[in-house]
Design a protein around this motif. Structure first.
Motif, short mmCIF file in Angstrom:
data_model
loop_
_atom_site.label_atom_id
_atom_site.label_comp_id
_atom_site.label_asym_id
_atom_site.label_seq_id
_atom_site.Cartn_x
_atom_site.Cartn_y
_atom_site.Cartn_z
N ARG A 298 48.40 -63.02 -55.63
CA ARG A 298 47.78 -62.78 -56.94
C ARG A 298 46.37 -63.32 -56.94
N TYR A 299 45.56 -62.76 -57.83
CA TYR A 299 44.19 -63.25 -57.96
C TYR A 299 43.80 -63.22 -59.43
N LEU A 300 43.25 -64.33 -59.90
CA LEU A 300 42.79 -64.44 -61.28
C LEU A 300 41.26 -64.44 -61.31
N LEU A 301 40.69 -63.52 -62.07
CA LEU A 301 39.23 -63.42 -62.19
C LEU A 301 38.91 -62.88 -63.58
N ARG A 302 38.56 -63.76 -64.48
CA ARG A 302 38.23 -63.31 -65.84
C ARG A 302 36.96 -62.48 -65.85
N GLN A 303 36.99 -61.37 -66.57
CA GLN A 303 35.76 -60.61 -66.71
C GLN A 303 34.79 -61.34 -67.64
N GLU A 304 35.29 -62.22 -68.51
CA GLU A 304 34.54 -62.98 -69.50
C GLU A 304 33.99 -62.10 -70.61
N THR A 305 33.28 -61.06 -70.28
CA THR A 305 32.84 -60.06 -71.26
C THR A 305 32.37 -58.83 -70.50
N VAL A 306 32.60 -57.65 -71.07
CA VAL A 306 32.06 -56.43 -70.46
C VAL A 306 30.83 -55.94 -71.19
N SER A 307 30.33 -56.75 -72.11
CA SER A 307 29.06 -56.43 -72.78
C SER A 307 27.91 -56.90 -71.90
N LEU B 113 43.52 -53.34 -53.56
CA LEU B 113 44.09 -54.01 -52.40
C LEU B 113 45.54 -54.45 -52.60
N GLY B 114 46.04 -54.26 -53.81
CA GLY B 114 47.45 -54.56 -54.07
C GLY B 114 47.74 -55.95 -54.59
N TYR B 115 46.71 -56.69 -54.98
CA TYR B 115 46.94 -57.97 -55.63
C TYR B 115 47.56 -57.75 -57.01
N GLN B 116 48.45 -58.65 -57.42
CA GLN B 116 48.75 -58.76 -58.84
C GLN B 116 47.52 -59.44 -59.46
N THR B 117 46.86 -58.72 -60.34
CA THR B 117 45.52 -59.10 -60.78
C THR B 117 45.53 -59.62 -62.20
N GLY B 118 44.82 -60.73 -62.40
CA GLY B 118 44.68 -61.29 -63.73
C GLY B 118 43.23 -61.32 -64.16
N THR B 119 43.00 -61.07 -65.44
CA THR B 119 41.66 -61.16 -65.99
C THR B 119 41.73 -61.75 -67.39
N PRO C 159 45.77 -54.95 -65.91
CA PRO C 159 46.10 -56.15 -65.14
C PRO C 159 47.55 -56.55 -65.32
N GLU C 160 48.07 -57.29 -64.34
CA GLU C 160 49.42 -57.84 -64.46
C GLU C 160 49.42 -59.15 -65.25
N MET C 161 48.27 -59.81 -65.31
CA MET C 161 48.14 -61.07 -66.02
C MET C 161 46.87 -61.04 -66.87
N ILE C 162 46.94 -61.65 -68.05
CA ILE C 162 45.76 -61.77 -68.91
C ILE C 162 45.68 -63.21 -69.40
N GLY C 163 44.56 -63.85 -69.12
CA GLY C 163 44.37 -65.22 -69.56
C GLY C 163 43.22 -65.33 -70.54
N ILE C 164 43.53 -65.70 -71.77
CA ILE C 164 42.47 -65.97 -72.74
C ILE C 164 42.67 -67.37 -73.29
N GLY C 165 41.59 -67.99 -73.64
CA GLY C 165 41.65 -69.31 -74.25
C GLY C 165 40.40 -69.53 -75.06
N PRO C 166 40.44 -70.46 -75.98
CA PRO C 166 39.25 -70.71 -76.80
C PRO C 166 38.11 -71.27 -75.97
N PHE C 167 36.89 -70.86 -76.29
CA PHE C 167 35.71 -71.50 -75.73
C PHE C 167 35.65 -72.93 -76.24
N VAL C 168 35.55 -73.88 -75.30
CA VAL C 168 35.41 -75.30 -75.65
C VAL C 168 34.10 -75.78 -75.04
N PRO C 169 33.17 -76.28 -75.84
CA PRO C 169 31.86 -76.67 -75.30
C PRO C 169 31.95 -77.85 -74.33
N HIS C 170 30.98 -77.92 -73.44
CA HIS C 170 30.82 -79.06 -72.53
C HIS C 170 29.48 -79.72 -72.85
#
Length: 347
Positions: free
Chosen positions: A156-165, A192-198, A224-235
């Motif tokens: 599997r591979y996780l790669l958030r698009q973050e935004t398509v704008s 390539l056949g990865y279970q893909t997360g964004t 995608p097979e996986m979707i990861g979203i979470g709140p933006f938390v400032p650093h």
């Protein structure tokens, strides 16, 4: 609003204007119905099972300079480390003993971790733990690199698009980072056949509802097979240190929408959600989520992998973290599942 929830439940889609209304609503009754319908759908596909993914943060070095990220290249105050192959394998051994059957190797885009370094590590993990899945979250790489890593055993591979704008992407990233490259990487992973997360951050600086809807449409295209979203938390060491950040309420609303739009997807209740709300992960589980990712990294490095401020679970030993999460999962009315937990395409 409740009619829109029911339509989304029946059809797994809405028009852009309907999505906008549902995303922006403050109707508490609609929010509760969305939660109930999302939970119903996740139980149709996955029952009450929640999968644990053992997160191993292998490096805080990163060649990129994303404006929102605490380990960006330009942050001179960031504490840098990288795990050795032996340390990564010890983390896997600990995780396996604790019942983990997926290991997630995550890090900044560290040029040290070439294919020549990573492939033997992945192959050794698969050799020692053949019943486990290996997930990578190591950013943008070439198609040949993704192919080699998959040949070594990555599942599997996780790669958030973050935004398509394009406009928003350019406001969150330096000029050398290209949105088209990010999108191409995601489609390459699928090919390539990865279970893909964004996924994407909720409440990122300058983000609009229209941006979020565009991200949902992109994910419908990608499937995608996986979707990861979470709140933006400032650093505190970034240009966005004084931004408010995302809210639990909007994040939960979007989790419910995602579960209804993508009924079989694997959907994590993220650490970021637990960071901004003490019961955030439990609320996520009750709103369609079915994955949590406890930390297997050595305690000595966890605070150094500081993508955002006040990240939780930086001081717990792996066993302590696992017990704590299991108690939280059970208290929310669900059960821990120790298998690999692949995406189920049919109910």
């Amino acid at each position: 609003m409740k009619e829109l929830v029911e339509k989304l439940y029946r059809e797994s889609d809405l028009s852009d204007s309907e999505l906008k209304a549902l995303i922006e609503t403050e109707d508490s009754g609609a929010a509760e119905l969305l939660r109930l319908r999302a939970d119903e759908v996740r139980q149709r596909y996955y029952g009450k099972k929640v999968w644990l993914r053992g997160l191993i943060e292998i490096s805080s070095y990163c060649r990129n300079n994303c404006l929102y990220c605490g380990i960006r290249r330009g942050n001179k105050n960031a504490q840098r480390y990288r795990l050795t192959p032996e340390e990564i394998l010890r983390c896997c051994e600990t995780g396996y003993e604790l019942g983990f059957r997926t290991f997630v190797l995550q890090g900044g885009e560290d040029v040290y971790f070439t294919d020549e370094v990573l492939c033997p590590v992945i192959a050794e993990i698969k050799k020692r733990f053949p019943d486990c899945a290996v997930t990578l979250s190591l950013g943008e790489r070439s198609e040949e690199s993704y192919r080699l890593l998959k040949s070594a055993g990555a599942d599997r591979y996780l790669l958030r698009q973050e935004t398509v704008s394009p406009e928003l992407y350019s406001r969150l990233h330096p000029p050398e980072m290209l949105l088209e490259n990010r999108k191409n990487c995601l489609f390459t992973l699928k090919k390539l056949g990865y279970q893909t997360g964004t996924g994407f951050m909720v409440g990122a600086p300058f983000q609009t509802t229209e941006n979020i809807i565009a991200d949902l449409r992109f994910m419908q295209q990608l499937q995608p097979e996986m979707i990861g979203i979470g709140p933006f938390v400032p650093h505190h060491d970034t240009a966005f240190a004084n931004e408010k950040g995302g809210t639990a309420e909007l994040t939960l609303r979007l989790l419910g929408i995602l579960r209804l739009m993508f009924p079989s997807v694997l959907l994590p209740a993220t650490t970021a959600l637990g960071t901004i709300a003490p019961d955030g992960r439990e609320r996520g589980l009750k709103t369609g989520c079915n994955v949590v990712m406890p930390n297997l990294s050595p305690v000595s490095v966890r605070k150094k992998y500081e993508l955002y401020d006040n990240k939780i679970c930086t001081g717990e030993e792996a066993a302590e973290c696992r017990r704590c999460l299991e108690n939280r999962i059970v208290s929310a009315g669900y059960e821990v599942e120790v298998s690999r937990g692949d995406c189920r395409l049919e109910s």
